[in-house]
Design an enzyme around this catalytic site. Structure first.
Site, PDB file in Angstrom:
ATOM      1  N   TYR A  85      19.712  62.305  56.633  1.00  6.71           N
ATOM      2  CA  TYR A  85      19.739  61.822  58.019  1.00  6.71           C
ATOM      3  C   TYR A  85      20.170  62.980  58.927  1.00  6.71           C
ATOM      4  O   TYR A  85      21.144  63.687  58.631  1.00  6.71           O
ATOM      5  CB  TYR A  85      20.747  60.666  58.080  1.00  6.71           C
ATOM      6  CG  TYR A  85      20.892  59.975  59.399  1.00  6.71           C
ATOM      7  CD1 TYR A  85      19.836  59.249  59.950  1.00  6.71           C
ATOM      8  CD2 TYR A  85      22.095  60.011  60.092  1.00  6.71           C
ATOM      9  CE1 TYR A  85      19.986  58.586  61.157  1.00  6.71           C
ATOM     10  CE2 TYR A  85      22.257  59.344  61.300  1.00  6.71           C
ATOM     11  CZ  TYR A  85      21.203  58.641  61.828  1.00  6.71           C
ATOM     12  OH  TYR A  85      21.357  57.985  63.017  1.00  6.71           O
ATOM     13  N   ARG A  90      44.975  47.730  63.689  1.00  5.29           N
ATOM     14  CA  ARG A  90      44.189  48.909  63.302  1.00  5.29           C
ATOM     15  C   ARG A  90      43.874  48.918  61.812  1.00  5.29           C
ATOM     16  O   ARG A  90      42.872  49.478  61.384  1.00  5.29           O
ATOM     17  CB  ARG A  90      44.958  50.180  63.697  1.00  5.29           C
ATOM     18  CG  ARG A  90      44.044  51.405  63.804  1.00  5.29           C
ATOM     19  CD  ARG A  90      44.808  52.604  64.323  1.00  5.29           C
ATOM     20  NE  ARG A  90      45.828  53.009  63.392  1.00  5.29           N
ATOM     21  CZ  ARG A  90      47.041  53.453  63.747  1.00  5.29           C
ATOM     22  NH1 ARG A  90      47.377  53.540  65.016  1.00  5.29           N
ATOM     23  NH2 ARG A  90      47.913  53.809  62.834  1.00  5.29           N
TER      24      ARG A  90
HETATM   25  C1  LIG Z   1      21.013  54.853  61.131  1.00  5.08           C
HETATM   26  C2  LIG Z   1      21.397  55.661  59.973  1.00  5.08           C
HETATM   27  C3  LIG Z   1      22.658  56.243  59.900  1.00  5.08           C
HETATM   28  C4  LIG Z   1      23.653  56.186  61.018  1.00  5.08           C
HETATM   29  O1  LIG Z   1      24.097  54.892  61.309  1.00  5.08           O
HETATM   30  P1  LIG Z   1      24.643  54.512  62.758  1.00  5.08           P
HETATM   31  O2  LIG Z   1      25.230  53.179  62.585  1.00  5.08           O
HETATM   32  O3  LIG Z   1      23.452  54.565  63.670  1.00  5.08           O
HETATM   33  O4  LIG Z   1      25.655  55.557  63.122  1.00  5.08           O
HETATM   34  C5  LIG Z   1      22.969  56.958  58.760  1.00  5.08           C
HETATM   35  N1  LIG Z   1      22.092  57.098  57.754  1.00  5.08           N
HETATM   36  C6  LIG Z   1      20.877  56.553  57.802  1.00  5.08           C
HETATM   37  C7  LIG Z   1      19.951  56.747  56.644  1.00  5.08           C
HETATM   38  C8  LIG Z   1      20.479  55.828  58.916  1.00  5.08           C
HETATM   39  O5  LIG Z   1      19.244  55.333  58.962  1.00  5.08           O
END
Ligand SMILES: *Cc1c(COP(=O)(O)O)cnc(C)c1O
Length: 402
Positions: free
Chosen positions: A111, A58
């Protein structure tokens, strides 16, 4: 070492693994010790430095540690934590830095899932947040409360691509004792040096450009020394880890990352400039184009631009938008981005307070992949022809109905 040389050499030690070029995928939960003395010594080393010795899967194996070391060195941070997705990285970092009663400042252009996390999960633990306009700069001072612990920045913003004056924001945040957390997924450490600009924790969805081939989910948070203890302890308490296979894919992605990003940049600008000349397009939102409202900030703070940008189309009926997207052969329709392949995704920003979509037509986010940009331009041109055909057939239907 310069960046390209670093990308080839970081996180590799062939002599440790029978001479193989790449750090292998080391799978393991239990890590055995031959004697109790060895076990006690390893535990002492792990307590002193979590990367000094592996004591349990882990906490990572040699594959994870190679990726963590490489990312830390590449970003100029102090330590890096790995997570099963970019969102997991953001959620864990935010949770680690606050306690009940604290306050977070969130860029309005964040996001969407980051906003959602604050609105739902952190709100349940009495952590409040205020949205701010991405272009706020030093005036963020006026929004900082005595209990503000984190200022979250994301530049450019998701979907709408506003840039932020991060040094100005960081100065005010630090004066108030708050941490600056940045979602640096777009620029990556190659195109934006987060730590040099005052960021305390640089988060990336490694799912995107680090892995680079649309075949793994992974998140990373690189921290400075101030932020690291809280983030390490909280993330370990939540049992955060990722598979060694995915860490391996990220390490492999790093080797070609600069070459890929340079091509995404060149092709992205070429396609974006072509789009600016098209009558169907209202506005192209690409920070590397002189027409972008924050272009001067991009020139000041960034050293490149990857393949992700957006455009606002002129107003068209829903049916014509379907015709456009469905006519595209080289642009896939789906979320995420940062792989070698091109994508086109219609969007309309939701839940924003300051950055409402000012255009009458729909937004389309484009990821320009590693195809020949001339083929991509031809594909988009077919899409525009499909819009015209769809509007012509709509007019015919109107004539028939009349
Ligand atoms: C895709 C994305 C995330 C999230 O990433 P995941 O791996 O899909 O959880 C966060 N921030 C931005 C700007 C993204 O484009």
């Amino acid at each position: 070492m310069r960046t390209r040389t670093k990308l080839v050499n970081l996180g590799r030690n062939p002599q440790r693994f029978e001479g193989v070029v790449n750090t292998p995928i080391v799978r393991g939960s239990t890590l055995l010790s031959p004697t109790l003395a060895h076990w006690q010594e390893k535990n002492r080393q792990h307590a002193a430095d979590e990367f000094g010795a592996s004591i349990y899967g882990r906490f990572g194996t040699a594959t994870h540690h190679a990726l963590q070391e490489a990312l830390t060195e590449l970003s100029g941070g102090y330590r890096t934590m790995l997570y099963p997705s970019g969102l997991a990285a953001l959620a864990n970092v935010l949770t680690a830095l606050v306690e009940a009663g604290d306050h977070i400042l969130l860029t309005d252009s964040a996001y969407a899932a980051t906003s959602q996390f604050l609105q739902t999960t952190l709100a349940r633990f009495n952590v409040s947040f205020t949205r701010y306009a991405p272009g706020i700069g030093a005036e963020i001072r006026e929004l900082i409360q005595p209990n503000t612990r984190v200022v979250l920045v994301e530049s450019p913003g998701s979907e709408t691509f506003e840039l932020q004056d991060i040094p100005a924001i960081a100065k005010e945040a630090h004066a108030a004792g708050a941490f600056v957390v940045m979602d640096n997924t777009w620029a990556t450490p190659l195109f934006f040096d987060a730590f040099k600009h005052g960021v305390d924790v640089a988060v990336q969805a490694a799912t995107k450009y680090i892995v680079g081939h649309s075949d793994a989910m992974l998140g990373v948070a690189t921290c400075n020394q101030r932020a690291w203890p809280a983030i390490r302890d909280s993330s370990q308490n939540f049992g955060q880890t990722c598979s060694p296979d995915d860490a391996y894919l990220a390490l492999r992605g790093l080797r070609t990352m600069e070459v890929r990003l340079r091509q995404h940049w060149a092709s992205g600008v070429q396609v974006a400039q072509w789009l600016e000349s098209r009558p169907e397009v209202e506005r192209v939102l690409h920070p590397a184009l002189p027409s972008h409202p924050d272009h001067e900030l991009w020139k000041r703070d960034f050293t490149g631009a990857p393949g992700l940008f957006a455009m606002a189309l002129k107003p068209i009926p829903e049916q014509a938008l379907h015709a456009f997207i469905d006519a595209l052969q080289l642009f896939g329709l789906g979320v995420s981005w940062g792989g070698y392949e091109s994508l086109a995704l219609p969007f309309s920003p939701v839940g924003r307070e300051y950055t409402a979509w000012p255009y009458a037509g729909p937004g389309v986010r484009l990821h320009i992949g590693l195809e020949d940009p001339l083929d991509l331009i031809a594909d988009l041109e077919n899409g525009f022809i499909a819009i015209q055909n769809s509007q012509a057939s709509l007019r015919q239907e109107e004539v028939v109905l009349a």
